[in-house]
Design an enzyme around this catalytic site. Structure first.
Site, PDB file in Angstrom:
ATOM      1  N   PHE A 234       0.824  -1.225   0.000  1.00 45.21           N
ATOM      2  CA  PHE A 234       0.000   0.000   0.000  1.00 45.21           C
ATOM      3  C   PHE A 234       0.849   1.262   0.000  1.00 45.21           C
ATOM      4  O   PHE A 234       0.400   2.309   0.458  1.00 45.21           O
ATOM      5  CB  PHE A 234      -0.973  -0.014   1.183  1.00 45.21           C
ATOM      6  CG  PHE A 234      -1.853  -1.242   1.220  1.00 45.21           C
ATOM      7  CD1 PHE A 234      -2.801  -1.455   0.229  1.00 45.21           C
ATOM      8  CD2 PHE A 234      -1.706  -2.199   2.216  1.00 45.21           C
ATOM      9  CE1 PHE A 234      -3.607  -2.591   0.233  1.00 45.21           C
ATOM     10  CE2 PHE A 234      -2.504  -3.337   2.228  1.00 45.21           C
ATOM     11  CZ  PHE A 234      -3.447  -3.538   1.245  1.00 45.21           C
ATOM     12  N   ARG A 316       2.199  15.371  -5.862  1.00 46.77           N
ATOM     13  CA  ARG A 316       0.954  14.771  -6.336  1.00 46.77           C
ATOM     14  C   ARG A 316      -0.261  15.441  -5.691  1.00 46.77           C
ATOM     15  O   ARG A 316      -1.343  15.483  -6.277  1.00 46.77           O
ATOM     16  CB  ARG A 316       0.947  13.250  -6.161  1.00 46.77           C
ATOM     17  CG  ARG A 316      -0.029  12.564  -7.121  1.00 46.77           C
ATOM     18  CD  ARG A 316      -0.009  11.060  -6.981  1.00 46.77           C
ATOM     19  NE  ARG A 316       0.771  10.354  -7.992  1.00 46.77           N
ATOM     20  CZ  ARG A 316       0.359  10.082  -9.222  1.00 46.77           C
ATOM     21  NH1 ARG A 316      -0.834  10.448  -9.619  1.00 46.77           N
ATOM     22  NH2 ARG A 316       1.131   9.422 -10.052  1.00 46.77           N
ATOM     23  N   PHE A 350      -0.931   8.523  -2.861  1.00 44.05           N
ATOM     24  CA  PHE A 350       0.332   9.260  -2.887  1.00 44.05           C
ATOM     25  C   PHE A 350       0.143  10.771  -2.824  1.00 44.05           C
ATOM     26  O   PHE A 350       0.653  11.493  -3.672  1.00 44.05           O
ATOM     27  CB  PHE A 350       1.076   8.853  -4.175  1.00 44.05           C
ATOM     28  CG  PHE A 350       2.579   8.971  -4.115  1.00 44.05           C
ATOM     29  CD1 PHE A 350       3.346   8.068  -3.399  1.00 44.05           C
ATOM     30  CD2 PHE A 350       3.239   9.981  -4.802  1.00 44.05           C
ATOM     31  CE1 PHE A 350       4.738   8.162  -3.362  1.00 44.05           C
ATOM     32  CE2 PHE A 350       4.636  10.088  -4.766  1.00 44.05           C
ATOM     33  CZ  PHE A 350       5.380   9.169  -4.050  1.00 44.05           C
ATOM     34  N   THR A 446       5.029  10.636 -11.199  1.00 46.24           N
ATOM     35  CA  THR A 446       5.118  12.064 -11.497  1.00 46.24           C
ATOM     36  C   THR A 446       6.554  12.461 -11.827  1.00 46.24           C
ATOM     37  O   THR A 446       6.784  13.492 -12.440  1.00 46.24           O
ATOM     38  CB  THR A 446       4.593  12.881 -10.305  1.00 46.24           C
ATOM     39  OG1 THR A 446       5.281  12.440  -9.128  1.00 46.24           O
ATOM     40  CG2 THR A 446       3.108  12.663 -10.128  1.00 46.24           C
ATOM     41  N   ALA A 515       2.534   3.776  -8.013  1.00 41.42           N
ATOM     42  CA  ALA A 515       1.901   4.716  -8.935  1.00 41.42           C
ATOM     43  C   ALA A 515       0.837   4.044  -9.820  1.00 41.42           C
ATOM     44  O   ALA A 515       0.465   4.594 -10.856  1.00 41.42           O
ATOM     45  CB  ALA A 515       2.948   5.429  -9.794  1.00 41.42           C
ATOM     46  N   GLU A 717      -4.707   2.575  -7.352  1.00 38.67           N
ATOM     47  CA  GLU A 717      -4.938   3.631  -6.374  1.00 38.67           C
ATOM     48  C   GLU A 717      -6.265   4.384  -6.523  1.00 38.67           C
ATOM     49  O   GLU A 717      -6.870   4.762  -5.516  1.00 38.67           O
ATOM     50  CB  GLU A 717      -3.794   4.664  -6.445  1.00 38.67           C
ATOM     51  CG  GLU A 717      -2.469   4.111  -5.987  1.00 38.67           C
ATOM     52  CD  GLU A 717      -1.330   5.032  -6.386  1.00 38.67           C
ATOM     53  OE1 GLU A 717      -0.982   5.060  -7.575  1.00 38.67           O
ATOM     54  OE2 GLU A 717      -0.817   5.752  -5.522  1.00 38.67           O
TER      55      GLU A 717
HETATM   56  N1  MTE Z   1      -3.727  -4.049  -3.483  1.00 40.12           N
HETATM   57  C1  MTE Z   1      -3.349  -4.951  -2.562  1.00 40.12           C
HETATM   58  N2  MTE Z   1      -4.088  -6.053  -2.399  1.00 40.12           N
HETATM   59  N3  MTE Z   1      -2.234  -4.774  -1.785  1.00 40.12           N
HETATM   60  C2  MTE Z   1      -1.463  -3.644  -1.908  1.00 40.12           C
HETATM   61  O1  MTE Z   1      -0.468  -3.507  -1.197  1.00 40.12           O
HETATM   62  N4  MTE Z   1      -1.145  -1.482  -3.067  1.00 40.12           N
HETATM   63  C3  MTE Z   1      -1.812  -0.397  -3.789  1.00 40.12           C
HETATM   64  C4  MTE Z   1      -2.568  -0.928  -5.003  1.00 40.12           C
HETATM   65  N5  MTE Z   1      -3.374  -2.053  -4.628  1.00 40.12           N
HETATM   66  C5  MTE Z   1      -1.846  -2.661  -2.879  1.00 40.12           C
HETATM   67  C6  MTE Z   1      -2.982  -2.924  -3.665  1.00 40.12           C
HETATM   68  C7  MTE Z   1      -0.889   0.647  -4.248  1.00 40.12           C
HETATM   69  S1  MTE Z   1      -0.380   1.806  -3.156  1.00 40.12           S
HETATM   70  C8  MTE Z   1      -0.468   0.718  -5.547  1.00 40.12           C
HETATM   71  S2  MTE Z   1       0.514   1.977  -6.085  1.00 40.12           S
HETATM   72  C9  MTE Z   1      -0.836  -0.289  -6.535  1.00 40.12           C
HETATM   73  O2  MTE Z   1      -1.612  -1.334  -5.970  1.00 40.12           O
HETATM   74  C10 MTE Z   1       0.452  -0.842  -7.126  1.00 40.12           C
HETATM   75  O3  MTE Z   1       0.254  -1.888  -7.974  1.00 40.12           O
HETATM   76  P1  MTE Z   1      -0.106  -1.683  -9.517  1.00 40.12           P
HETATM   77  O4  MTE Z   1       0.816  -0.644 -10.040  1.00 40.12           O
HETATM   78  O5  MTE Z   1       0.127  -3.021 -10.080  1.00 40.12           O
HETATM   79  O6  MTE Z   1      -1.525  -1.230  -9.545  1.00 40.12           O
HETATM   80  N1  HPA Z   2       3.449   7.623  -7.338  1.00 39.70           N
HETATM   81  C1  HPA Z   2       3.868   6.650  -6.519  1.00 39.70           C
HETATM   82  N2  HPA Z   2       5.101   6.489  -6.154  1.00 39.70           N
HETATM   83  C2  HPA Z   2       5.996   7.355  -6.615  1.00 39.70           C
HETATM   84  C3  HPA Z   2       5.631   8.388  -7.466  1.00 39.70           C
HETATM   85  C4  HPA Z   2       4.286   8.523  -7.849  1.00 39.70           C
HETATM   86  O1  HPA Z   2       3.893   9.414  -8.607  1.00 39.70           O
HETATM   87  N3  HPA Z   2       6.727   9.082  -7.744  1.00 39.70           N
HETATM   88  C5  HPA Z   2       7.717   8.485  -7.053  1.00 39.70           C
HETATM   89  N4  HPA Z   2       7.283   7.432  -6.376  1.00 39.70           N
HETATM   90 MO1  MOS Z   3       1.453   3.173  -4.228  1.00 40.00          MO
HETATM   91  S1  MOS Z   3       1.284   4.639  -2.818  1.00 40.00           S
HETATM   92  O1  MOS Z   3       2.162   4.255  -5.424  1.00 40.00           O
HETATM   93  O2  MOS Z   3       2.768   2.284  -3.615  1.00 40.00           O
END
Ligand code: MTE
Ligand code: HPA
Ligand code: MOS
Length: 765
Positions: A234, A316, A350, A446, A515, A717
Site C-alpha cells: 500500500f 501529487r 500518494f 510524477t 503509482a 490507487e
Molecule cells: N492491493 C493490494 N491487495 N495490496 C497492496 O499492497 N497497493 C496499492 C494498489 N493495490 C496494494 C494494492 C498501491 S499503493 C499501488 S501503487 C498499486 O496497488 C500498485 O500496484 P499496480 O501498479 O500493479 O496497480
Molecule cells: N506515485 C507513486 N510512487 C511514486 C511516485 C508517484 O507518482 N513518484 C515516485 N514514487
Molecule cells: Mo502506491 S502509494 O504508489 O505504492
C-alpha cells in the site's frame, strides 16, 4: 455501455494467488526455511521524539550469552544513510534523535528471543530538545524538508475580484497506517565472493539494492535482491522496506552469517511512517451559475523527521488539487513540513487523496452556505475534453461527465433523493445522508524518469515459458496480469507460463511497484520481449514452410497457424532450438509522450487519467452518533479490463481502505510526538462488518488508452479516493438532523465527531 462487474460471468480472469492464499501455501519472507547459523536482528529505538544522545552503553547487551554483536553507527562501513530522495535519514542515530522509533542500535543474536531480551540491557540517556508535531507550527518556524512547491494557472487575483461568491476555510486530513498483513522484514544470506543476497518484503527491489550498496560501501552488483511476493504494501514498502533490508545486509556483512529481521506489529507501527497527515487552507470563488472560477490552496504536509518520499507525495497533492473539476484560475502551494514524527511515506493515492479532500471541503462549504446540494456544484464543474489542469496537461478521453451521468441514471438518483428526503422527514432520531464523489487520477510516476521497465522472457526447449519482470506482487494481482500478457502474446494457456520471482539480477534498475502503473510499464516491457521472440519464430516458420510473407502467421491456442498449415507450439520451439534460434529476450518500455518541467510546474506528466463517480448513502443514529453505510454505488472507468476479478478486487479494497481513512482510522500522536494509536487494539481498520451493505461496482466500457496495458486502465490507487464520499455522506446526515451543526473539516469523521456535531451549536460567523 455499462456492465455490472459483480455479475460478470465466469470469464478467463484468474488470480493465480487465490488458491495459494486460501490453502495457506503462499510464501512470505518469514516462511523461508532458516539456514543453520542464521542470526536474528532487533533494533533498539529512541523513546523520545527529539534530543541529543548523551550516553550510550551497549556493554551489558553485548556481554549477554547468545548476543553475537551489538551494532552502532560506527560499525557502518559505507554511508550511514537511507534517505531515498534526500540524504537526510541515518540508518542508525548518530548523536541525535528526531522521532520516537528512530533506530539507535542493532542487536544480532542467535535467537530472536535473546535479541529481544538484550534490548532491555541497552543504556541510553538523552538531553531532550523541542518537539514539533504540528505541520503549521513547523512551517512557521521554517522547518521544511525540501523546497515548497507551487502550481498556478490563470489570474487568481482577477478571478477572485470578479467572483460572485467566495468561501475560505481550513481542511485537515489525518494520517493512515498501512496495516499490510505482512510486517516489514528481510533475510540476508551471504553468497560467493562476499556478495549478499537479500530476500526482502519490498515494493522497490532496486531501492533496497541501492540503499544497501551505499550503506555497505559496495557496488550494486554485489547485492542481489529477491522478492517472491509481499503480503501487502500500500505504499508503505515503496521506500521504507529498504531500512530493514539494510539492517540484515549490514549484519551479514559484519558477521558473514545469514541475518533475518521481521518486525513484529508493534515495532512496525512504532518505527515506520504512514500516510501524511495534512493541514490545509482553501479559498474558492464561484460565479452566479456556480461555476468555480478560482481556487487557492495551501497544503501543510506533516512529513515527519526525514524527507523519505514526502517531496514526491507533496507534488501529487498539487496535481490532484482540483480533482475532477475544471478550474480556470488556480494557485496552489504546498509545504513539506519537518516534524518530530516517524518519516511519513507513500500510501495508496500518494498525496492525491489529501489534495482532493480539500477541494471537496471547499465545495461542501460553498454548497452549505449557498443552500444548494454539493452535487449541484460538483456536477456543474466536471472536466471535459481539452480542459487544462494547472500543470499544463489537457484532459483527453475524459469520462468525468460520462461516469457522473451514468451513475445518476443507473442508480436512479432522483428516486434515491426522494427516498432519503422521505426517510428523514419520517424519522426524528435517524437520518440519512448522500454524497457524490467523482475521481480523476493521473497515471504515471510524477517523476518522468521513473516511467520505464524491463522484462526477461525465456522459452525453454520444451515450449514452456518463464518470465521475469520488475513488478512486485503485493495482492494487487500484477502477477496474474503479467502471465496473461505473455500467454496472450504466444497464444498459450496461462498455466504454460511461469512467473519467476522479482530479482535484481534478472531485471535491473527497476522503478518500484507503485503509482498504479506497474502492469502498464512491466506488461509493455514484457510484450516487447515476447514480440522479439515472435519475430524470430515467424522468420523460422516462413523459411520452414516456404512462405512468401510472415503476415499470415498466427500463434493461437498452442498452435502456429498459417493459412491451412499448422504446427504445435512445442514442435516449433524444438525446431527453433535445434536451429539455434535465440529463445530468450529482454524487453524494455518507457512511456512515450510524457514530460514535466518541475521548475515551472508545467508539462504533460500523465500517460492518461482514470475517472469514476461514486454515490454514498448512509444512516446515522442521532442518539448515539453511530452509523451504517447503506450503499455505495459507483461507475468506474476501467478501459477494457483485462482481468475483471482482479480489478473488482482493487475497487472494493481501495474503496473500503479510503472509507477507513475518512472515518474510523484515527492516527493520534500526543504533544511529545508519541503515537497513541500504537496497536491494532486502538487503531481500527475496516473489517467485513464495516463494508457497505450494498456495493455496486459498474463497469464503464470505454475504449481505454493505448498507453494502458491491453487498454486495461490502471486501477490500483484511484478507487481509494472514492472513500472521501464517506466523509461527506456522514456530514450530510448530521446536517439533516441539525442544519446548523458546526463540524470543522477535519477527517476522520469519527463517531465522537458525529455525536458532537449532532448536538453542536451554530458557529459564530
Ligand atoms: N492491493 C493490494 N491487495 N495490496 C497492496 O499492497 N497497493 C496499492 C494498489 N493495490 C496494494 C494494492 C498501491 S499503493 C499501488 S501503487 C498499486 O496497488 C500498485 O500496484 P499496480 O501498479 O500493479 O496497480
Ligand atoms: N506515485 C507513486 N510512487 C511514486 C511516485 C508517484 O507518482 N513518484 C515516485 N514514487
Ligand atoms: Mo502506491 S502509494 O504508489 O505504492
Amino acid at each position: 455501455m455499462v456492465k455490472n462487474l459483480n455479475k460478470t460471468k465466469k470469464d478467463k480472469s484468474l488470480n493465480i494467488d487465490s488458491p495459494l492464499h486460501v490453502t495457506g501455501r503462499t510464501k512470505y519472507v518469514d516462511d523461508i526455511p532458516e539456514l543453520s547459523g542464521t542470526l536474528f536482528a532487533k533494533v533498539f529505538y529512541s523513546s523520545i521524539a527529539h534530543g541529543k544522545i548523551t550516553r550510550l552503553d551497549i556493554s551489558k547487551a553485548a556481554a549477554m550469552e547468545g548476543v553475537v554483536k551489538v551494532v552502532t553507527c560506527e560499525d557502518i562501513p559505507g554511508e550511514n544513510q537511507v534517505g531515498g530522495i534526500i540524504a537526510d535519514e541515518p540508518l542508525l542515530a548518530d548523536g541525535l534523535v528526531d522521532f520516537i522509533g528512530q533506530p539507535i542500535v542493532m542487536i544480532l543474536a542467535t535467537e530472536e528471543i535473546i535479541a529481544r531480551k538484550a534490548l532491555k540491557l541497552i543504556e541510553v540517556k538523552f538531553k531532550p530538545l523541542k518537539v514539533i508535531v504540528d505541520p503549521r507550527e513547523a512551517h512557521k518556524k521554517g522547518s521544511l524538508l525540501s523546497d515548497p512547491r507551487h502550481f498556478q494557472m490563470g489570474d487568481i487575483k482577477k478571478a477572485f475580484k470578479k467572483a460572485k461568491y467566495i468561501f475560505e476555510g481550513e481542511a485537515d486530513s489525518g494520517g493512515q497506517e498501512h496495516v499490510y498483513l505482512e510486517p516489514q522484514g528481510a533475510y540476508a544470506i551471504p553468497k560467493n565472493n562476499d556478495c549478499i543476497q537479500v530476500i526482502s518484503s519490498t515494493q522497490g527491489p532496486t531501492a533496497v539494492q541501492r540503499t544497501i550498496a551505499r550503506a555497505l560501501g559496495v557496488s550494486m552488483n554485489e547485492i542481489e535482491v529477491d522478492v517472491n511476493r509481499i503480503g501487502g504494501g500500500f505504499g508503505g514498502k515503496e521506500d521504507q522496506a529498504s531500512m530493514w533490508a539494510t539492517f540484515c545486509a549490514l549484519g551479514t556483512y559484519l558477521t558473514k552469517k545469514p541475518v533475518k529481521y521481521i518486525l513484529d506489529r508493534h515495532e512496525d507501527l512504532q518505527m515506520t511512517g504512514k500516510r501524511h497527515p495534512y493541514r490545509s487552507d482553501y479559498k474558492i470563488g464561484l460565479d452566479k451559475d456556480l461555476k468555480i472560477v478560482a481556487f487557492e490552496g495551501n497544503y501543510f504536509q506533516n512529513g515527519g523527521a526525514a524527507a523519505d518520499l514526502s517531496p514526491a507525495v507533496l507534488e501529487r497533492t498539487l496535481f490532484h488539487a482540483t480533482n475532477s473539476y475544471y478550474v480556470p484560475n488556480v494557485d496552489v502551494n504546498a509545504y513539506p513540513c519537518r516534524t518530530n514524527l516517524h518519516p511519513h511515506t507513500a500510501f495508496r493515492g500518494f498525496g492525491g487523496p489529501q489534495g482532493m479532500f480539500v477541494i471537496e471541503c471547499a465545495i461542501h462549504h460553498a454548497a452549505r452556505a449557498l443552500g444548494v446540494p454539493a452535487n449541484k456544484i460538483q456536477e456543474k464543474n466536471l472536466l471535459i475534453n481539452n480542459n487544462e489542469f494547472s500543470y499544463g496537461q489537457k484532459v483527453q478521453d475524459c469520462e468525468a461527465k460520462n461516469t457522473w451521468n451514468q451513475a445518476k441514471k443507473k442508480f436512479d438518483f432522483a428516486k434515491l433523493k426522494k427516498e432519503v428526503a422521505a426517510y428523514n422527514k419520517a424519522n426524528k432520531y435517524s437520518k440519512k445522508g448522500i454524497a457524490f464523489m467523482p475521481i480523476c487520477f493521473g497515471i504515471s510516476f510524477t517523476n518522468t524518469m521513473m516511467n520505464n521497465a524491463r522484462a526477461l522472457v525465456h522459452v525453454y526447449s520444451d515450449g514452456s515459458v518463464g518470465i521475469s519482470t520488475g513488478a512486485v506482487e503485493m495482492g494487487q494481482g500484477v502477477s496474474s496480469k503479467m502471465i496473461q500478457v505473455a500467454a496472450l502474446c504466444f497464444g498459450l494457456k496461462t498455466d504454460e507460463v511461469r512467473l519467476e520471482t522479482t530479482n535484481t539480477t534478472r531485471v535491473a534498475n527497476t522503478s518500484p511497484t507503485a503509482a498504479s502503473a506497474t502492469a502498464d510499464l512491466n506488461g509493455k516491457a514484457l510484450q516487447d520481449a515476447c514480440d522479439q521472440i515472435l519475430v524470430r519464430l515467424r522468420k523460422l516458420v516462413k523459411k520452414e514452410w516456404g512462405l512468401k510473407s510472415k503476415d499470415q502467421i498466427h500463434f493461437q491456442d498452442g498452435w502456429v497457424i498459417c493459412n491451412r498449415k499448422k504446427m504445435k507450439w512445442n514442435e516449433l520451439i524444438l525446431t527453433a532450438f535445434q536451429q539455434r534460434v535465440n529463445l530468450s529476450a529482454k524487453g524494455h518500455y518507457s512511456t512515450p509522450k510524457i514530460h514535466f518541467d518541475k521548475k515551472i510546474g508545467k508539462g504533460h506528466p500523465f500517460a492518461y487519467h482514470v475517472f469514476g463517480t461514486s454515490i454514498f448513502t448512509c444512516t446515522v443514529d442521532c442518539i448515539r452518533g453511530t452509523y451504517d453505510f447503506d450503499k455505495v454505488q459507483l461507475i468506474h472507468d476501467f478501459g477494457t479490463s483485462m482481468n475483471k476479478l482482479v480489478d473488482l478486487g482493487q475497487i472494493e479494497g481501495g474503496l473500503v481502505q479510503g472509507m477507513g481513512w475518512m472515518t474510523i482510522e484515527n492516527l493520534l500522536y500526543d504533544e511529545e510526538g508519541r503515537l497513541k494509536s500504537n496497536s491494532l487494539a486502538n487503531y481500527k481498520i475496516p473489517d467485513i462488518h464495516y463494508v457497505p451493505k450494498k456495493l455496486d461496482v459498474e463497469y464503464l466500457d470505454t475504449k481505454g488508452s493505448d498507453l494502458a496495458i491491453l487498454k486495461s486502465k490502471a486501477v490500483g490507487e484511484p478507487p481509494l479516493m472514492y472513500g472521501i464520499g464517506a466523509y461527506f455522506a456522514l456530514y450530510n446526515a448530521v446536517l439533516a438532523y441539525n442544519k446548523d451543526a458546526n463540524i470543522p473539516y477535519e477527517s476522520p469523521m469519527t463517531t465522537e465527531k458525529i455525536l458532537m456535531g449532532l448536538y453542536s451549536k451554530k458557529a459564530n460567523s
